[in-house]
Design an enzyme around this catalytic site. Structure first.
Site, PDB file in Angstrom:
ATOM      1  N   GLY A  46      -2.085   8.447   3.832  1.00  0.00           N
ATOM      2  CA  GLY A  46      -1.290   7.517   4.616  1.00  0.00           C
ATOM      3  C   GLY A  46       0.025   7.225   3.932  1.00  0.00           C
ATOM      4  N   GLN A  51       7.655   2.696   1.933  1.00  0.00           N
ATOM      5  CA  GLN A  51       7.438   3.592   0.788  1.00  0.00           C
ATOM      6  C   GLN A  51       8.501   4.688   0.691  1.00  0.00           C
ATOM      7  OE1 GLN A  51       3.042   4.182   1.691  1.00  0.00           O
ATOM      8  NE2 GLN A  51       3.089   4.343  -0.528  1.00  0.00           N
ATOM      9  N   CYS A  88      -2.628   4.788  -4.197  1.00  0.00           N
ATOM     10  CA  CYS A  88      -1.407   4.642  -3.414  1.00  0.00           C
ATOM     11  C   CYS A  88      -0.359   5.605  -3.972  1.00  0.00           C
ATOM     12  CB  CYS A  88      -0.915   3.199  -3.520  1.00  0.00           C
ATOM     13  SG  CYS A  88       0.591   2.879  -2.595  1.00  0.00           S
ATOM     14  N   LEU A  89       0.355   6.263  -3.070  1.00  0.00           N
ATOM     15  CA  LEU A  89       1.383   7.216  -3.519  1.00  0.00           C
ATOM     16  C   LEU A  89       2.507   6.517  -4.287  1.00  0.00           C
ATOM     17  CD1 LEU A  89       1.630   9.529  -0.379  1.00  0.00           C
ATOM     18  CD2 LEU A  89       0.467  10.009  -2.538  1.00  0.00           C
ATOM     19  N   HIS A 130      -4.590  -0.700   4.476  1.00  0.00           N
ATOM     20  CA  HIS A 130      -3.717  -0.457   3.315  1.00  0.00           C
ATOM     21  C   HIS A 130      -2.264  -0.236   3.766  1.00  0.00           C
ATOM     22  CE1 HIS A 130      -2.960   1.609  -0.736  1.00  0.00           C
ATOM     23  NE2 HIS A 130      -1.895   1.925  -0.032  1.00  0.00           N
ATOM     24  N   GLU A 131      -2.089   0.587   4.806  1.00  0.00           N
ATOM     25  CA  GLU A 131      -0.719   0.899   5.244  1.00  0.00           C
ATOM     26  C   GLU A 131      -0.065  -0.306   5.930  1.00  0.00           C
ATOM     27  OE1 GLU A 131       0.457   3.397   3.872  1.00  0.00           O
ATOM     28  OE2 GLU A 131      -1.451   4.355   3.386  1.00  0.00           O
ATOM     29  N   HIS A 134       1.378  -2.607   3.493  1.00  0.00           N
ATOM     30  CA  HIS A 134       2.691  -2.188   2.981  1.00  0.00           C
ATOM     31  C   HIS A 134       3.827  -2.770   3.816  1.00  0.00           C
ATOM     32  CE1 HIS A 134       2.172   0.584  -0.344  1.00  0.00           C
ATOM     33  NE2 HIS A 134       1.280   1.310   0.293  1.00  0.00           N
TER      34      HIS A 134
END
Ligand code: CO
Length: 156
Positions: A46, A51, A88-89, A130-131, A134
Site C-alpha cells: 500500500g 508518502q 511501512c515504506l 494503515h494507509e 497516513h
C-alpha cells in the site's frame, strides 16, 4: 508513468493532514499511476499520497489481488480486533505489532468519481487502516505496542 520518491519518517509532510480531492483530473490520475508504479517497485502492499509528498486523500493498495485505488477513503464500519505485524515504506527496516479492527468497511470514490464501498479483513483491512492513517499524518509506530528492528533477524 514515473517513480516518485518515497518520503521517509523524518519528513514533516508525513505528519500533515491531506486534503480531500474535489475533482479527479489529469494530475490526480497521473499521481495514481505513479503511486502504483512506486508501490510495486518498492514491493509494498500500500501507499498513500503523502508518502510521495502530495497532501491529497488518495491511497493505493495491492494485497496480491490486483490494484485498489481509493480517493477520499473513509472507514465507515469496523468489527473485532487483532494484532498484526506492520511495516511501512516510509520506515524501512522496522516492523511493529499493532492492534487494529479485524474487519473494516471503507467508502471512497474511484477513478470515475463513483462511490465505492469495500469490505476488507486480514491484510486488506490492515492496509486500509494503515494507509488511511497516513492521510491524517499518523504512522504505525504511533500505535505499535512493540517496535522491532527487522534488520535483526529473529532466528530465520
Ligand atoms: Co505506511
Amino acid at each position: 508513468m514515473a517513480l516518485r520518491k518515497i518520503r521517509q519518517y523524518y519528513d514533516e509532510i508525513l505528519r500533515k493532514k491531506a486534503k480531500e480531492v474535489n475533482k479527479v483530473d489529469e494530475s490526480t490520475k497521473e499521481l495514481i499511476e505513479d503511486m502504483l508504479e512506486t508501490m510495486y517497485n518498492a514491493e509494498g502492499v500500500g501507499l498513500a499520497a503523502p508518502q510521495v509528498g502530495i497532501l491529497k486523500r488518495v491511497i493505493v493498495i495491492d494485497v496480491g489481488e490486483g490494484p485498489i485505488v481509493l480517493i477520499n477513503p473513509k472507514i465507515i464500519d469496523s468489527k473485532g480486533e487483532c494484532m498484526m505485524k506492520e511495516g511501512c515504506l516510509s520506515i524501512p527496516g522496522i516492523t511493529g505489532e499493532v492492534i487494529r479492527p479485524e474487519i473494516v468497511t471503507a467508502e471512497a470514490l474511484d477513478l470515475n468519481e463513483e462511490k465505492v464501498v469495500i469490505e476488507g479483513e486480514g491484510l486488506l483491512a490492515r492496509a486500509l487502516l494503515h494507509e488511511i492513517d497516513h492521510l491524517d499524518g499518523v504512522l504505525f509506530t504511533d500505535k505499535a505496542l512493540r517496535v522491532i528492528d527487522s534488520d535483526i533477524k529473529e532466528g530465520d
